[in-house]
Write a protein that holds these residues in place. Structure first.
Motif, short mmCIF file in Angstrom:
data_model
loop_
_atom_site.label_atom_id
_atom_site.label_comp_id
_atom_site.label_asym_id
_atom_site.label_seq_id
_atom_site.Cartn_x
_atom_site.Cartn_y
_atom_site.Cartn_z
N TYR A 1 1.19 10.73 6.11
CA TYR A 1 0.20 9.90 5.43
C TYR A 1 0.31 10.06 3.91
O TYR A 1 0.26 9.08 3.16
CB TYR A 1 -1.22 10.26 5.88
N ARG A 2 0.46 11.31 3.45
CA ARG A 2 0.57 11.54 2.01
C ARG A 2 1.82 10.85 1.45
O ARG A 2 1.77 10.26 0.36
CB ARG A 2 0.62 13.05 1.73
N HIS B 1 3.56 5.74 -1.70
CA HIS B 1 4.20 4.44 -1.88
C HIS B 1 3.16 3.35 -2.12
O HIS B 1 3.40 2.42 -2.91
CB HIS B 1 5.05 4.10 -0.65
N VAL B 2 2.04 3.44 -1.44
CA VAL B 2 0.97 2.46 -1.65
C VAL B 2 0.49 2.52 -3.10
O VAL B 2 0.32 1.48 -3.77
CB VAL B 2 -0.19 2.71 -0.67
N GLN B 3 0.27 3.74 -3.61
CA GLN B 3 -0.19 3.90 -4.98
C GLN B 3 0.87 3.45 -5.98
O GLN B 3 0.57 2.85 -7.01
CB GLN B 3 -0.58 5.36 -5.24
N PHE B 4 2.13 3.74 -5.66
CA PHE B 4 3.20 3.32 -6.57
C PHE B 4 3.30 1.80 -6.63
O PHE B 4 3.47 1.22 -7.72
CB PHE B 4 4.53 3.92 -6.11
N ASP B 5 3.19 1.15 -5.48
CA ASP B 5 3.19 -0.33 -5.46
C ASP B 5 2.04 -0.87 -6.30
O ASP B 5 2.18 -1.89 -6.99
CB ASP B 5 3.09 -0.84 -4.03
N LYS B 6 0.90 -0.19 -6.23
CA LYS B 6 -0.26 -0.60 -7.02
C LYS B 6 0.04 -0.48 -8.52
O LYS B 6 -0.29 -1.37 -9.31
CB LYS B 6 -1.46 0.26 -6.65
N PRO C 1 -2.81 4.99 -10.84
CA PRO C 1 -2.19 5.01 -9.51
C PRO C 1 -0.85 5.74 -9.50
O PRO C 1 -0.49 6.34 -8.47
CB PRO C 1 -2.01 3.52 -9.17
N LEU C 2 -0.10 5.69 -10.60
CA LEU C 2 1.18 6.39 -10.63
C LEU C 2 0.99 7.90 -10.51
O LEU C 2 1.73 8.58 -9.79
CB LEU C 2 1.94 6.04 -11.91
N ILE D 1 2.36 10.50 -7.61
CA ILE D 1 3.06 11.76 -7.87
C ILE D 1 2.32 12.93 -7.23
O ILE D 1 2.95 13.86 -6.70
CB ILE D 1 3.22 11.98 -9.39
N SER D 2 0.99 12.89 -7.24
CA SER D 2 0.24 13.98 -6.61
C SER D 2 0.45 14.00 -5.09
O SER D 2 0.46 15.07 -4.49
CB SER D 2 -1.25 13.83 -6.92
N PHE D 3 0.61 12.83 -4.47
CA PHE D 3 0.88 12.77 -3.03
C PHE D 3 2.30 13.22 -2.70
O PHE D 3 2.53 13.84 -1.66
CB PHE D 3 0.66 11.34 -2.50
#
Length: 814
Positions: A557-558, A563-568, A585-586, A590-592
């Motif tokens: 999930y992380r 990837h979801v946050q990066f796409d954002k 979001p970037l 990176i934190s995930f």
């Protein structure tokens, strides 16, 4: 010891198959095997673009394993080899986990570790969900349906009703069929399994309608197989058949071969037509960059309609002939061979005869142009070139030698998942590009070392040993479960010479089939005398499996959330939002997934852009800190080294900029871009230091000359490659490098060397300024030695009148 089946009352209880949890797990497995192959078969290409699909699939998979573990609480027993192998399989991901501590690419190692845990889960699923006839038939049906759907999908692309990128792979003048895999050799490996399974059902199905369906699919599968143009797969087919035939009685062996020869004959009759029609359609459908976009063709257009018509007619003929063989020929063979079949050696008679036929047939095909003339020209050409001197064989040999060199430096537990992609360029002997080692064992060796490879090999050997021993020891339990053996052995054999197991949907299928092979013989694999006294101990494995699935689900999930946050963040960038909004979001991405170098590279690049717009050096400093962290986890990431070089250039720290480039050369010794940029930097540094520090200037220029000589030496090495082997990427002395070295030689008054260096770079196209500079230095060096080329000088001045003054000024420098 040959044990008798359990008492009927107990057997009836076990065979009851109404568990909702169990069937929920089977439905989830069906979704995985039927749907996920359409996401490029979850190819792990060790590139950022593939990661989101893989992590999403693993997230689904571990949720599926949680459901699976609930069923295993009910059926787990510790006193059989099923349990031993179900525990042992977790050694495989454990070795990937151990190797990740020594990983040269932490991100890839983490992803491979998660994938390996997922594969172990599919094995356990196969073991404990393939324990009753109803579930077994369902799982068999899922595999066969998945294979047939892939074939149909490939044919729909072949005949142009839909367009899927790279479902047809254009290379070396051929359109090679790839279906969902975007790689024809892997599709061919899957088709081997599908073909042999279809043949099995054609020969063994009890009901004639089922025989008809499977026989009907033989020609589509064979046409698809031949249009992959995979030479290695053609070699693998007879090997797998030779392994498979001893599992059948003699009459069934002959029936199996009859169906194969019958369908092959019909396929070859229509193959020329299929190849011609599909090529014409592909030329209309496939996009041409800058010329036309992709476009599908209606089923009712003349060419597709003809193609489908011929294919379906051939399939119908094959199915009807197969039914005739089943009704009249098979019973006759069984009667005639009844006595011979009673002999112990009878199982090996047909394989021995087939081996002779294959050898003779191969000799005829390879030596007779008349026989090859019966095949489509493209296929005949590939068969004619079927030898150990073809480029694909030579290139694979190079990969394997380089892989062994990597393993020699990381022998015990390897260099972690993704190690081949990270390290191969440092060890390669020519500038090829391949993120895959094209061999499952070699790639595994590089990733988990000799210990990991031996553990994997021992596990596979144990599974095949128990299945084969049980198959022959308990003839009453023989049946269609052998299709699991066919799928696994076909793909594993082909994976020795290609990267089929890098497709997660395929590797999951292989491990699932291995588990199903063990699941068939649950009671027969009981270990006498092994039983825990306390029932609570039986809950250890299911509980551990549940907790592990939950843990891996969180990890997946992380990774997926990153990837979801990066796409954002990218979406915000496309909207041209302020940098501070982009970073929110970037930073979450990176934190995930802190080990993912792609996120760090993007953030460092945004910092560099912010510096360019504002001149605020704090952005550059932040970018450098980001790169330093990323480099600790991905020290062999080429883009990080280049980003570091650009940072030092921006801060005018030229010594460290050169040091970064030198690091690039040491890690990528066949990357010509690093050589060319480094030579340029040494030349510029020498020019800067010449007025104040002539010795340092000379040292810089000497190093530039050393690098030039290395390029020359390596270029000569490449000439020793066999003519059949492709060189790979460009690696030679460019005109720009020749000019730099000649400028150094000219400044050092080594005019003869300058002439020799520049001579190969002289071009007639003097409209290009770079070409005029080369000619200017060449003429100046000639004049310094008392020689001249009046014709060339006339052309130079005619191209640009200013060149006369520039040439005179250059000559005055010496």
């Amino acid at each position: 010891m040959n044990r008798q089946p359990s008492p009927p009352r107990y057997q009836k209880k076990v065979e009851s198959d109404v568990s909702l949890i169990k069937w929920a797990g089977i439905i989830m497995a069906a979704i995985f095997f039927l749907a996920f192959p359409f996401q490029t078969a979850l190819f792990n290409g060790f590139d950022f673009s593939f990661e989101k699909k893989i992590t999403g699939a693993m997230l689904y998979g571990f949720f599926f394993f949680i459901v699976m573990s609930l069923h295993i609480f009910k059926v787990w027993r510790e006193n059989n080899w099923q349990a031993v192998l179900s525990v042992s399989v977790w050694l495989l991901p454990i070795f990937y986990f151990i190797s990740s501590f020594n990983a040269v690419s932490v991100n890839d190692a983490q992803i491979l570790t998660v994938i390996s845990f997922g594969l172990a889960g599919f094995f356990v699923f196969g073991v404990y969900f393939n324990d009753t006839p109803s579930s077994r038939k369902t799982l068999e049906g899922i595999l066969v349906l998945s294979g047939y759907i892939l074939v149909i999908f490939g044919l729909i692309n072949l005949f142009g009703q839909i367009y899927t990128p790279d479902a047809l792979w254009f290379t070396m003048g051929n359109y090679r069929l790839t279906s969902v895999f975007q790689y024809p050799n892997t599709y061919a490996a899957v088709l081997i399994a599908v073909l042999l399974v279809a043949l099995y059902y054609t020969a063994h199905a009890v009901r004639y309608p089922w025989r008809f369906i499977h026989a009907f699919m033989l020609v589509p599968v064979l046409v698809s197989f031949m249009l992959t143009f995979s030479r290695a797969a053609i070699v693998i087919v007879p090997v797998v058949i030779l392994i498979l035939l001893p599992f059948f009685k003699l009459a069934k062996q002959l029936s199996y071969l009859v169906y194969l020869m019958l369908s092959t004959l019909v396929t070859f009759i229509i193959l020329n037509q299929m190849e011609s029609i599909s090529t014409t359609i592909a030329q209309q459908v496939q996009p041409v960059e800058g010329v036309k976009a992709a476009q599908s063709i209606s089923l009712w257009s003349a060419l597709p309609l003809k193609g489908w018509g011929v294919l379906l007619a051939a399939s119908l003929v094959t199915a009807l002939l197969s039914l005739a063989v089943a009704k009249w020929i098979e019973p006759w063979l069984e009667r005639k061979l009844q006595k011979v079949s009673a002999m112990k050696s009878s199982a090996f008679l047909a394989p021995a005869a087939l081996l002779i036929i294959v050898i003779v047939g191969a000799a005829i095909v390879l030596s007779s142009s008349a026989v090859r003339g019966l095949l489509p020209a493209n296929i005949a050409d590939r068969l004619e070139n079927l030898n150990f001197r073809q480029h694909s064989v030579l290139e694979r040999e190079t990969f394997y030698r380089n892989g062994l060199k990597i393993a020699a430096d990381h022998p015990l537990v390897g260099a972690g998942g993704g190690a081949w992609k990270a390290l191969y360029q440092q060890y390669q002997t020519n500038p090829y590009t391949s993120n895959q080692a094209h061999s499952y064992p070699i790639q595994m060796l590089v990733e988990v070392g000799w210990l990991g490879l031996l553990v994997h090999a021992a596990f596979f050997a144990a599974v095949f040993f128990f299945y084969i021993r049980s198959y022959f020891r308990y003839p009453e339990k023989r049946g269609s479960h052998i299709i699991f053996f066919i799928f696994s052995i076909s793909i594993l054999l082909h994976s020795f010479i290609d990267f089929d197991m890098s497709y997660i949907s395929i590797s999951s299928l292989v491990f699932f089939c291995l588990g199903c092979m063990i699941g068939v013989y649950g009671r027969e694999l009981k270990i006498e005398g092994l039983q825990f006294k306390r029932n609570a101990l039986r809950l250890i494995f299911p509980s551990a499996l549940t907790l592990l699935s939950i843990l891996m689900m969180v990890v997946s999930y992380r990774q997926y959330a990153s990837h979801v946050q990066f796409d954002k963040a990218l979406a915000y960038a496309a909207e041209k939002r302020p940098l501070q909004e982009l970073l929110v979001p970037l930073e979450k991405a990176i934190s995930f997934a802190p080990a993912n170098p792609h996120y760090s590279l993007v953030e460092a690049d945004w910092m560099s852009q912010a510096f360019a717009q504002t001149g605020n050096a704090a952005y550059l400093d932040n970018g450098k800190k980001i790169l330093d962290k990323a480099k600790l986890m991905s020290p062999y990431e080429r883009q990080i080294i280049l980003a570091e070089y650009r940072y030092y250039k921006d801060t005018q720290n030229y010594e460290n900029a050169i040091a970064s480039l030198e690091e690039g050369i040491s890690k990528f010794p066949w990357d010509i871009d690093f050589y060319e940029t480094t030579i340029q930097e040494y030349y510029d540094a020498g020019n800067r230091e010449k007025p104040s520090n002539p010795d340092q200037s000379a040292a810089k220029w000497n190093r530039a000359t050393e690098l030039y000589n290395i390029i020359v030496e390596r270029t000569e090495q490449l000439k020793a490659l066999p003519p059949e082997q492709l060189q790979g990427r460009r690696f030679d002395v460019s005109p720009a490098v020749r000019l730099i070295i000649a400028q150094i030689q000219y400044a050092n008054k080594d005019f003869s060397s300058a002439i020799e260096t520049l001579n190969p770079a002289i071009s007639d196209n003097l409209q290009e300024q770079s070409n005029r500079v080369i000619v200017r230095y060449y003429l100046a060096a000639l004049h310094a030695t008392g020689k001249n080329d009046e014709d060339l000088q006339t052309k130079l001045i005619a191209a640009d009148i200013q060149e006369k003054g520039l040439l005179e000024a250059l000559e005055k420098e010496n």
